[in-house]
Enzyme design. Structure first.
Site, PDB file in Angstrom:
ATOM      1  N   GLU A 266       0.839  -1.203   0.000  1.00  0.00           N
ATOM      2  CA  GLU A 266       0.000   0.000   0.000  1.00  0.00           C
ATOM      3  C   GLU A 266       0.870   1.247   0.000  1.00  0.00           C
ATOM      4  O   GLU A 266       1.826   1.342   0.772  1.00  0.00           O
ATOM      5  CB  GLU A 266      -0.888   0.025   1.255  1.00  0.00           C
TER       6      GLU A 266
ATOM      7  N   TYR B 157      -8.769   4.985  -8.262  1.00  0.00           N
ATOM      8  CA  TYR B 157      -8.938   3.534  -8.427  1.00  0.00           C
ATOM      9  C   TYR B 157      -8.922   3.198  -9.911  1.00  0.00           C
ATOM     10  O   TYR B 157      -9.464   3.928 -10.729  1.00  0.00           O
ATOM     11  CB  TYR B 157     -10.280   3.079  -7.838  1.00  0.00           C
TER      12      TYR B 157
END
Ligand code: ADP
Ligand code: MG
Length: 157
Positions: free
Chosen positions: A81, A93
């Site tokens: 991440e 996204y």
């Protein structure tokens, strides 16, 4: 812990995470897909790293990145991440995130409180900012990697 040679170059799609509420803490983390995580060297140490990141063909920003155990898969798979040290107008996204992982900050830790967790991450961010201002690290911001065709997923080209 034994470390793979850094820097490590990686590119892949940003997918939905596990809803740990990172964004609510003010520290959103863009998650790489399982496929990209599996392409990482299996012996890379878990913990917090610093480096550079760019979304699509956008600007290159400082980042902190965590390699940790993925609770969704009962902690047998890793997750990767990236928190980009920049304020974005919108979520991204589905876009391609390119990162160069340069250095290690610390191992993963458990914290007694949310406040302790947040302040540790803020210290990580300050450490990343300082490290990345060093000439040897600044030069990777201009790496050709960030200007290669975006469609292709490249891992340590
Ligand atoms: P998730 O659990 O889906 O990963 P997060 O709360 O961690 O959710 O938020 C991550 C998402 O926030 C990213 O996928 C991206 O679309 C968006 N985002 C916005 N700003 C940033 C930023 N500075 N760094 C990383 N992600 C960001
Ligand atoms: Mg996340």
């Amino acid at each position: 812990a034994a470390m793979r040679p850094l820097p490590y170059f990686c590119r892949g799609e940003v997918v939905k995470g596990f809803g740990r509420g990172s964004k609510e803490l003010g520290i959103p983390t863009a998650n790489f897909s399982e496929q990209v995580v599996e392409s990482f060297p299996s012996d890379i140490s878990t913990g917090i790293y610093y480096g550079w990141a760019c979304v699509g063909n956008g600007d290159v920003h400082k980042m902190v990145l965590s390699i940790g155990w993925n609770p969704f898969y009962k902690n047998v798979k890793k997750s990767v991440e990236t928190h980009i040290i920049h304020t974005f107008k919108e979520d991204f996204y589905g876009e391609i995130l390119s990162v160069v992982i340069i250095g290690y900050i610390r191992p993963e830790k458990n914290f007694d409180s949310l406040e302790a967790l947040i302040s540790a991450i803020q210290e990580d961010i300050e450490e990343a900012k300082r490290q990345l201002d060093l000439p040897e690290h600044l030069k990777l911001k201009e790496d050709i990697f960030f200007h290669l065709p975006q469609g292709k997923i490249v891992n340590n080209h």
